[in-house]
Write a protein that holds these residues in place. Structure first.
Motif, PDB file in Angstrom:
ATOM      1  N   GLU A   1     -37.850  14.818  44.501  1.00 47.65           N
ATOM      2  CA  GLU A   1     -38.896  14.913  43.464  1.00 47.65           C
ATOM      3  C   GLU A   1     -39.365  13.497  43.180  1.00 47.65           C
ATOM      4  O   GLU A   1     -38.892  12.837  42.257  1.00 47.65           O
ATOM      5  CB  GLU A   1     -38.334  15.622  42.246  1.00 47.65           C
ATOM      6  N   GLN A   2     -40.267  13.063  43.992  1.00 46.57           N
ATOM      7  CA  GLN A   2     -40.642  11.661  44.026  1.00 46.57           C
ATOM      8  C   GLN A   2     -41.882  11.388  43.181  1.00 46.57           C
ATOM      9  O   GLN A   2     -42.816  12.181  43.144  1.00 46.57           O
ATOM     10  CB  GLN A   2     -40.865  11.227  45.482  1.00 46.57           C
ATOM     11  N   TYR A   3     -41.856  10.237  42.522  1.00 40.25           N
ATOM     12  CA  TYR A   3     -42.985   9.751  41.746  1.00 40.25           C
ATOM     13  C   TYR A   3     -43.658   8.647  42.556  1.00 40.25           C
ATOM     14  O   TYR A   3     -42.996   7.711  43.007  1.00 40.25           O
ATOM     15  CB  TYR A   3     -42.511   9.204  40.398  1.00 40.25           C
ATOM     16  N   PHE A   4     -44.968   8.766  42.697  1.00 36.19           N
ATOM     17  CA  PHE A   4     -45.703   7.870  43.569  1.00 36.19           C
ATOM     18  C   PHE A   4     -46.551   6.874  42.783  1.00 36.19           C
ATOM     19  O   PHE A   4     -47.090   7.187  41.720  1.00 36.19           O
ATOM     20  CB  PHE A   4     -46.635   8.670  44.486  1.00 36.19           C
ATOM     21  N   GLY A   5     -46.671   5.690  43.359  1.00 35.62           N
ATOM     22  CA  GLY A   5     -47.625   4.724  42.873  1.00 35.62           C
ATOM     23  C   GLY A   5     -49.020   5.054  43.370  1.00 35.62           C
ATOM     24  O   GLY A   5     -49.187   5.966  44.198  1.00 35.62           O
ATOM     25  N   PRO A   6     -50.032   4.307  42.928  1.00 31.49           N
ATOM     26  CA  PRO A   6     -51.420   4.596  43.306  1.00 31.49           C
ATOM     27  C   PRO A   6     -51.785   4.177  44.720  1.00 31.49           C
ATOM     28  O   PRO A   6     -52.823   4.571  45.233  1.00 31.49           O
ATOM     29  CB  PRO A   6     -52.235   3.801  42.286  1.00 31.49           C
ATOM     30  N   GLY A   7     -50.923   3.363  45.332  1.00 30.96           N
ATOM     31  CA  GLY A   7     -51.192   2.948  46.709  1.00 30.96           C
ATOM     32  C   GLY A   7     -51.843   1.582  46.812  1.00 30.96           C
ATOM     33  O   GLY A   7     -52.512   1.113  45.886  1.00 30.96           O
ATOM     34  N   THR A   8     -51.608   0.942  47.960  1.00 34.14           N
ATOM     35  CA  THR A   8     -52.271  -0.313  48.324  1.00 34.14           C
ATOM     36  C   THR A   8     -52.997  -0.081  49.643  1.00 34.14           C
ATOM     37  O   THR A   8     -52.370   0.287  50.642  1.00 34.14           O
ATOM     38  CB  THR A   8     -51.262  -1.456  48.513  1.00 34.14           C
ATOM     39  N   ARG A   9     -54.301  -0.298  49.607  1.00 35.23           N
ATOM     40  CA  ARG A   9     -55.064  -0.166  50.860  1.00 35.23           C
ATOM     41  C   ARG A   9     -55.106  -1.535  51.524  1.00 35.23           C
ATOM     42  O   ARG A   9     -55.745  -2.457  51.032  1.00 35.23           O
ATOM     43  CB  ARG A   9     -56.471   0.352  50.605  1.00 35.23           C
ATOM     44  N   LEU A  10     -54.406  -1.644  52.632  1.00 35.52           N
ATOM     45  CA  LEU A  10     -54.297  -2.912  53.352  1.00 35.52           C
ATOM     46  C   LEU A  10     -55.224  -2.885  54.561  1.00 35.52           C
ATOM     47  O   LEU A  10     -55.181  -1.948  55.363  1.00 35.52           O
ATOM     48  CB  LEU A  10     -52.856  -3.136  53.819  1.00 35.52           C
ATOM     49  N   THR A  11     -56.025  -3.925  54.667  1.00 37.44           N
ATOM     50  CA  THR A  11     -56.874  -4.106  55.850  1.00 37.44           C
ATOM     51  C   THR A  11     -56.447  -5.390  56.542  1.00 37.44           C
ATOM     52  O   THR A  11     -56.377  -6.450  55.906  1.00 37.44           O
ATOM     53  CB  THR A  11     -58.358  -4.207  55.477  1.00 37.44           C
TER      54      THR A  11
END
Lengths: 117, 113
Positions: free
Chosen positions: B101-111
């Motif tokens: 039951e994982q809680y996620f961050g908003p993410g990092t979009r890496l280019t």
């Protein structure tokens, strides 16, 4: 190795219509099954989970899912879709304790849901 | 409200650079995870950690390493970034008793260019 398939990449429904998102899994024993939702620009949020017992599980936001062992499926349903349900939905499987893959959550490819007014 | 935060929403790096992605959770969770998300492939697990200074390889660890010096912080390191590491990176955490039951961050979009 465990795996998950979501056959539908993109589904479009009208607001108020019913919804079913398909999920098929591959796992040797009884799986732990999950549905997560990702709204645009957000991280994933857990919708519902199945570990054992009653095969019909209820989740948040009016969603439910049914575990069918004979079909290796865990389809997500909602009787009446709201515009705010537009998002990407991920089915996932986790291995039970003692398995070689314990601790690893394997996700499907995702299904993008578009809701028309 | 529980929270997983990631240091950047967007990041642009050059090929060969060393890249650090930071993740912090405020829920006192034992478990932390790094995933990459690519269209049509869903989320794939890179590394996870059950405890401070512990790490386990996920399904696609090649080209990545991790560090967990404190319980609340889990870093993903790209030693020498390559263009095929251009992706969305998601961090997650969970408690010892509710591993999946994982809680996620908003993410990092890496280019990586």
């Amino acid at each position: 190795a465990q795996s998950v398939t979501q056959p539908d990449i993109h589904i479009t429904v009208s607001e108020g219509a019913s919804l079913e998102l398909r999920c098929n899994y591959s796992y040797g024993a009884t799986p732990y099954l999950f549905w997560y939702v990702q709204s645009p620009g957000q991280g994933l949020q857990l919708l519902l989970k199945y570990f054992s017992g009653d095969t019909l599980v209820q989740g948040i936001k009016g969603f439910e899912a049914e575990f069918k062992r004979s079909q290796s499926s865990f389809n997500l349903r909602k009787p009446s879709v709201h515009w705010s349900d537009a998002a990407e939905y991920f089915c996932a499987v986790g291995a039970e304790a003692g398995g070689t893959s314990y601790g690893k959550l394997t996700f499907g490819q995702g299904t993008i849901l578009t809701v028309h007014p | 409200d529980v929270k997983v935060t990631q240091s950047s929403r967007y990041l642009v790096k050059r090929t060969g650079e060393k890249v650090f992605l930071e993740c912090v959770q405020d829920m006192d969770h034992e478990n932390m995870f790094w995933y990459r998300q690519d269209p049509g492939l869903g989320l794939r697990l890179i590394y996870f950690s059950y405890d401070v200074k512990m790490k386990e390889k996920g399904d696609i660890p090649e080209g990545y390493s991790v560090s967990r010096e404190k319980k609340e912080r889990f870093s993903l390191i790209l030693e020498s970034a390559s263009t095929n590491q251009t992706s969305m990176y998601l961090c997650a955490s969970s408690s010892e008793l509710r591993l999946y039951e994982q809680y996620f961050g908003p993410g990092t979009r890496l280019t990586v260019t």
